[in-house]
Design an enzyme around this catalytic site. Structure first.
Site, PDB file in Angstrom:
ATOM      1  N   SER A 220       0.906  -1.090   0.063  1.00 38.48           N
ATOM      2  CA  SER A 220      -0.057  -0.133  -0.046  1.00 38.48           C
ATOM      3  C   SER A 220       0.840   1.129  -0.043  1.00 38.48           C
ATOM      4  O   SER A 220       1.915   1.173   0.697  1.00 38.48           O
ATOM      5  CB  SER A 220      -0.926  -0.085   1.357  1.00 38.48           C
ATOM      6  OG  SER A 220      -1.734  -1.176   1.240  1.00 38.48           O
ATOM      7  N   GLU A 288     -27.916   8.949 -14.277  1.00 34.05           N
ATOM      8  CA  GLU A 288     -27.497   8.805 -12.951  1.00 34.05           C
ATOM      9  C   GLU A 288     -26.527   9.781 -12.428  1.00 34.05           C
ATOM     10  O   GLU A 288     -25.838  10.257 -13.284  1.00 34.05           O
ATOM     11  CB  GLU A 288     -27.221   7.162 -12.744  1.00 34.05           C
ATOM     12  CG  GLU A 288     -28.306   6.280 -12.770  1.00 34.05           C
ATOM     13  CD  GLU A 288     -29.322   6.253 -11.638  1.00 34.05           C
ATOM     14  OE1 GLU A 288     -30.192   7.053 -11.471  1.00 34.05           O
ATOM     15  OE2 GLU A 288     -28.932   5.452 -10.837  1.00 34.05           O
TER      16      GLU A 288
END
Lengths: 410, 182, 254
Positions: A220, A288
């Protein structure tokens, strides 16, 4: 406590399995002993939330399919059947429809976090690209899912978006006919959208797997943007980040539940409660909310093909981010000018979303054009220029030093 | 996570350990409750929906069924035999000794009191679910063509592989000429 | 660009008139304090039954409600026997013994009787305009029940200078202001079974409540479940936070 203990076991059964298929050590390496930077902040919660939403959408989706009928004469009625007669059908449908919005909320924050903290930079380019692929697949899935209830917005949204392909030179018309399986959006279109809407989430799963594989190879990134230098910089994923993710999930579920239980139609459009009618277009077609910024870019270009290319380019440009930004410093925390440019970009995105919801007339045309130009300028001009002249702040030596202070034992 | 505690928290007092254990157990417990509460709707949605349940009772007009005749009505997706039995059939059914039956049941138990002429039963063979044929077989009743089960004039299994009598659905007489099944 | 070109072309082609796009803006729509608003909202059963009476006696002569069944009326407080009797007032297509089409009394499981057999018949009987199905009207318009109420009470004289097309009436909230539906409700149009004075305002509110229920029959279940879910998630959030804090201290302090 060592943060990356290799997987060990005394269990004969587990040893037997491990010798044949190292699945338990793989899961352990991904979710238990995975060495995660010790300084991840709450913005890093959104990756696991996205994973949760993918699973939630698949589960509710599979259930809806048990009651849904993909046929133009019955689709709308079958959705009403779900809402009125199926046990907890209303819950399944509202959770799925609002779940799509929640998925996009989470993924947009996840992407913006990556942009802010420079998560796209070497060695994580592939991780970033796989993420964009997931985003593209999500857009396709979301769009086709919105067509399935066969309301007015479903029908006309499908008509408008498939017509975009008609902008392609020479073959455009043929491609649109091919997409439709006829001469307009009709039963053949509904059926293929249904098929693909069911398929694509599993393709997303596969790409998510690659995304995680790449993540666990490069490890990460973190808010400081400096690489892990040793065990003192990391903590084991479990229990530290499992507990944190559980907390984040609880908070997020409250947000999700608010929409599902108290405002389930706010993110949809009233026109979609009118059955599709190929003879009448609603007065104001809007996609949307999660497509609105791209829709604004599409409309900003006064040329059909140009608009389509601009809209596609708005996403494709993300692929080039690792090269457009060549600053040596990763995190915006140490990049005062990039930080400001980032927030301007976020504001520009929100403004584009707002313009996308407004009728394309009057002042909104101009605003939309300026915001669209700024969107591309951010990537093509501002980011490279900042990389060039910005003087970053001093970056700490290591994660442990920055977090624990000099008291940290190296 | 900007703040950090110093490296001195290794020694936990027993009180702290208890509190922490309670916390873990309570949190995991709550999580389990959340999962359980979520799973129920996911399961219950496969139960019959309201519109299906609404069709789960059927009314049948008996006035047009002459003695010695029967009709088949659909109830919950299955055939229900409604037969107006003859005196002979009733007599035969009542005279069978219970000891001869594979699934002992008196004829009285299979019809409503005072309405012996009406036999109402689910027409699904108790062997493997085929539909028996009426007024066939060796017992003046029904015969299942799939594997040769013979039912008598009360719908009781007499010969063949089926283990049980044809089941009687829940029904009631709304009037002398009308029944409601389900 | 393209969506609006397509949309506008379709609108013009159908002769639905311009002005629809900008009309919904600006019209005054009062936001009412419905009993079903809010996290704890429930439907007023008496208003629902009155609203059904208005629908049955007035609206149903032109508007279908094809997604509702008579059995649904038990949810608004009618007994099983009352529903059976209500259903029996209508005929549904059936087949007789020899297979010829006939009709039979409707059962509670049957859908609401539609006034017209199909869309063409509905248009033919209404000057070319189609009276929309009302099953979902509570959700299919911006404003929902507020819009329905405002529409029913919004019939006025056309303002000076407004050109009203033939066969249309002026309505303050209808998009374009020229509505094909003649003013459906006026004072004392129905005689309420419960003795409530049937003013235009009262009937409009009642029928709006009824249509909201019809569009969202699970609203009460949903909100009740939502309150419980929120309470539980609040508790879960507290506990997961405490656990996380505990773990953080432990891991940080090694």
């Amino acid at each position: 406590m060592s943060s990356s203990t290799p997987f060990q076991t005394n269990s004969k059964v587990i040893k037997w399995i491990e010798a044949r298929l190292p699945i338990i050590s793989t899961i352990d390496g991904a979710l238990v002993s995975y060495p995660a930077p010790r300084n991840l902040n709450y913005w890093w919660n959104f990756g696991s939330l996205a994973g949760f939403m993918l699973v939630a959408q698949i589960v509710t989706g599979i259930i809806l399919v048990m009651h849904y009928t993909p046929h133009v004469t019955m689709a709308f009625a079958s959705v009403e059947h779900i809402m009125r007669d199926v046990n907890y059908g209303w819950l399944m449908r509202y959770a799925h429809a609002n779940g799509a919005s929640m998925f996009f909320v989470v993924v947009y924050i996840h992407i913006l976090r990556g942009l802010y903290y420079g998560s796209y930079k070497a060695p994580r380019e592939l991780l970033w690209w796989l993420g964009i692929v997931i985003f593209l697949l999500m857009m396709a899935t979301g769009f086709m899912g919105y067509v399935l209830p066969w309301g007015q917005m479903s029908f006309w949204g499908a008509t408008v978006i498939t017509n975009l392909f008609g902008a392609l030179p020479l073959v455009g018309g043929d491609i649109v006919t091919w997409l439709w399986g006829g001469f307009s959006v009709d039963n053949a279109t509904l059926n293929r959208f249904f098929s693909l809407h069911y398929l694509l989430p599993f393709v997303i799963c596969a790409v998510v797997f690659l995304h995680l594989w790449a993540l666990h190879t490069t490890k990460s990134s973190n808010p400081l943007g400096i690489e892990i230098k040793g065990d003192q910089d990391t903590v084991p994923f479990h229990p530290y980040y499992t507990a944190k993710d559980a907390f984040g999930l609880s908070v997020f579920l409250m947000f999700f539940a608010y929409w599902v239980f108290f405002n389930p139609n706010a993110l949809g459009h009233p026109d979609n409660y009118i059955e599709a009618n190929p003879m009448v277009t609603p007065a104001h077609i809007v996609p949307e909310w999660y497509f609105l910024p791209f829709y604004a870019i599409l409309r900003a270009v006064p040329d059909k093909l140009g608009g389509v290319l601009a809209m596609g380019g708005a996403i494709v440009i993300l692929f080039f981010m690792p090269y457009l930004d060549f600053s040596k410093v990763r995190s915006a925390k140490f990049r005062p000018i990039y930080k400001q440019a980032f927030w301007l970009f976020v504001l520009d995105g929100i403004l584009l979303g707002y313009v996308g919801a407004m009728p394309a007339e009057g002042i909104w045309i101009l605003v939309g054009r300026i915001a669209s130009v700024y969107y591309f300028a951010h990537f093509l001009v501002i980011v490279p220029l900042i990389s060039w002249f910005e003087k970053p702040l001093p970056v700490p030596e290591s994660i442990a030093k920055a977090v624990l202070g000099d008291a940290a034992k190296a | 996570m900007a703040t950090s505690s110093s490296a001195g928290h290794d020694a936990h007092g027993s009180g702290q350990a208890t509190r922490r254990d309670f916390l873990y157990v309570a949190t995991v417990g709550l999580g389990a409750v959340a999962v359980g509460a979520t799973v129920w709707p996911l399961i219950d949605q496969m139960n019959p929906a309201a519109d299906v349940l609404a069709l789960s009772s059927t009314e049948v007009d008996l006035s047009k069924i002459a003695e010695g005749q029967g009709i088949t009505v659909q109830w919950r997706g299955k055939p229900v035999f409604v037969r107006h039995r003859t005196e002979k059939e009733i007599k035969e059914a009542e005279e069978v000794p219970l000891a001869e039956l594979r699934d002992p049941e008196t004829d009285d138990a299979r019809v409503k009191a005072g309405k012996k002429q009406w036999l109402v039963m689910v027409g699904v063979c108790t062997h493997l679910g085929c539909i028996p044929l009426g007024q066939q077989g060796d017992y003046d009743g029904w015969f299942c063509p799939c594997h040769g089960s013979h039912y008598d004039s009360s719908g009781r299994i007499r010969r063949g592989p089926a283990p049980l009598n044809l089941p009687i659905p829940e029904y009631q007489f709304l009037s002398d000429t009308k029944i409601k099944i389900g | 660009m393209s969506p609006f070109k397509i949309g506008a072309a379709a609108l013009l082609a159908l002769g639905l008139g311009a002005g629809v796009a900008q009309a919904s803006e600006g019209a005054h729509m009062e936001k009412l304090d419905w009993s079903f608003n809010g996290a704890f909202g429930t439907f007023d059963r008496a208003a629902l039954q009155r609203g059904y009476q208005v629908y049955k006696e007035v609206c149903a002569s032109c508007h279908s409600m094809k997604y509702l069944s008579y059995r649904n009326l038990q949810d608004i407080g009618f007994s099983e026997a009352e529903v059976k009797a209500l259903a029996a007032q209508y005929e549904v297509p059936a087949l007789d013994e020899v297979g010829d089409p006939t009709t039979a009394k409707a059962k509670p499981s049957d859908r609401f009787h539609s006034p017209f057999p199909n869309e063409l018949a509905a248009r033919a009987a209404n000057g070319g305009a189609l009276p929309p199905d009302l099953s979902l009207m509570g959700k299919a318009r911006v404003g929902g029940p507020d819009y329905i109420h405002a529409l029913l009470t919004g019939y006025h004289e056309a303002p000076a200078g407004f050109v009203l097309p033939e066969g249309k009436e002026y309505n303050a909230v209808f998009p374009g202001n020229a509505i094909g539906m003649p003013k459906p409700l006026s004072d004392d149009q129905v005689t309420y079974a419960d003795g409530t004075k049937a003013s235009l305002e009262q009937m409009s509110r009642d029928v709006s409540t009824f249509l909201m229920w019809a569009a969202e029959p699970k609203l009460e279940d949903r909100k009740r479940a939502g309150v419980k879910v929120m309470g539980f998630l609040g508790l879960l959030t507290i506990f997961t936070f405490l656990t996380y804090r505990k773990v953080r201290r432990k891991v940080q302090g090694h």
